[in-house]
Design a protein around this motif. Structure first.
Motif, mmCIF file in Angstrom:
data_model
loop_
_atom_site.group_PDB
_atom_site.id
_atom_site.type_symbol
_atom_site.label_atom_id
_atom_site.label_comp_id
_atom_site.label_asym_id
_atom_site.label_seq_id
_atom_site.Cartn_x
_atom_site.Cartn_y
_atom_site.Cartn_z
ATOM 1 N N SER A 262 110.996 166.951 16.385
ATOM 2 C CA SER A 262 110.743 168.129 16.235
ATOM 3 C C SER A 262 109.048 168.145 14.954
ATOM 4 C CB SER A 262 111.242 169.950 16.028
ATOM 5 O OG SER A 262 111.709 169.697 15.500
ATOM 6 N N GLU B 222 104.031 165.240 16.441
ATOM 7 C CA GLU B 222 103.886 165.024 17.874
ATOM 8 C C GLU B 222 104.199 163.736 18.301
ATOM 9 O OE1 GLU B 222 102.710 167.027 20.364
ATOM 10 O OE2 GLU B 222 102.765 168.680 17.849
ATOM 11 N N GLU C 56 104.269 160.385 20.527
ATOM 12 C CA GLU C 56 103.383 158.602 20.760
ATOM 13 C C GLU C 56 103.939 157.763 21.168
ATOM 14 O OE1 GLU C 56 101.845 156.845 16.991
ATOM 15 O OE2 GLU C 56 101.176 159.052 15.598
ATOM 16 N N TRP D 125 107.741 159.395 17.180
ATOM 17 C CA TRP D 125 107.759 160.417 16.497
ATOM 18 C C TRP D 125 107.386 160.144 14.596
ATOM 19 C CZ3 TRP D 125 110.985 159.994 19.734
ATOM 20 C CH2 TRP D 125 110.939 160.871 21.105
#
Length: 113
Positions: free
Chosen positions: A10, A13, A15, A34
């Protein structure tokens, strides 16, 4: 920018990627990354791959802690390194061989280029 970063999915974002076709040996591995830190040649975060096998060649340092799954990293000289949850290791510049994910692997990483 905070000076304390938690390595959680979290925190960044996701990929999505896969090994380049010319490095793919078998399967259809899909990568999710992340990347929590990306600054001045330092990268840190969480990476996940579904099963498959591809060629690797390192020009940077990478520290890895395996969170879940199973893999085999095989050096060009044939030495096999079997990895599972709880294992930690370093790949140094100049390492080359193959990475095979047997069960979806999730790792924490720190890369210094």
């Amino acid at each position: 920018m905070p000076n304390f970063l938690r390595l959680t999915a979290s925190a960044a974002e996701p990929e999505y990627d896969a090994p380049p076709a010319d490095k793919l040996i078998s399967g259809d591995p899909q990568f999710t990354t992340w990347n929590v830190e990306d600054r001045n040649g330092l990268y840190c975060g969480i990476w996940q791959s579904t099963p498959g096998k591809w060629r690797i060649s390192y020009e940077e340092w990478e520290y890895v802690h395996v969170l879940e799954g199973r893999s085999v990293i095989t050096a060009d000289d044939g030495t096999e390194h079997h990895l599972a949850a709880g294992d930690s290791f370093v790949l140094r510049p100049g390492f080359s061989g193959t990475w095979e994910v047997l069960e979806t692997l999730r790792k924490e990483y720190v890369i210094l280029s």
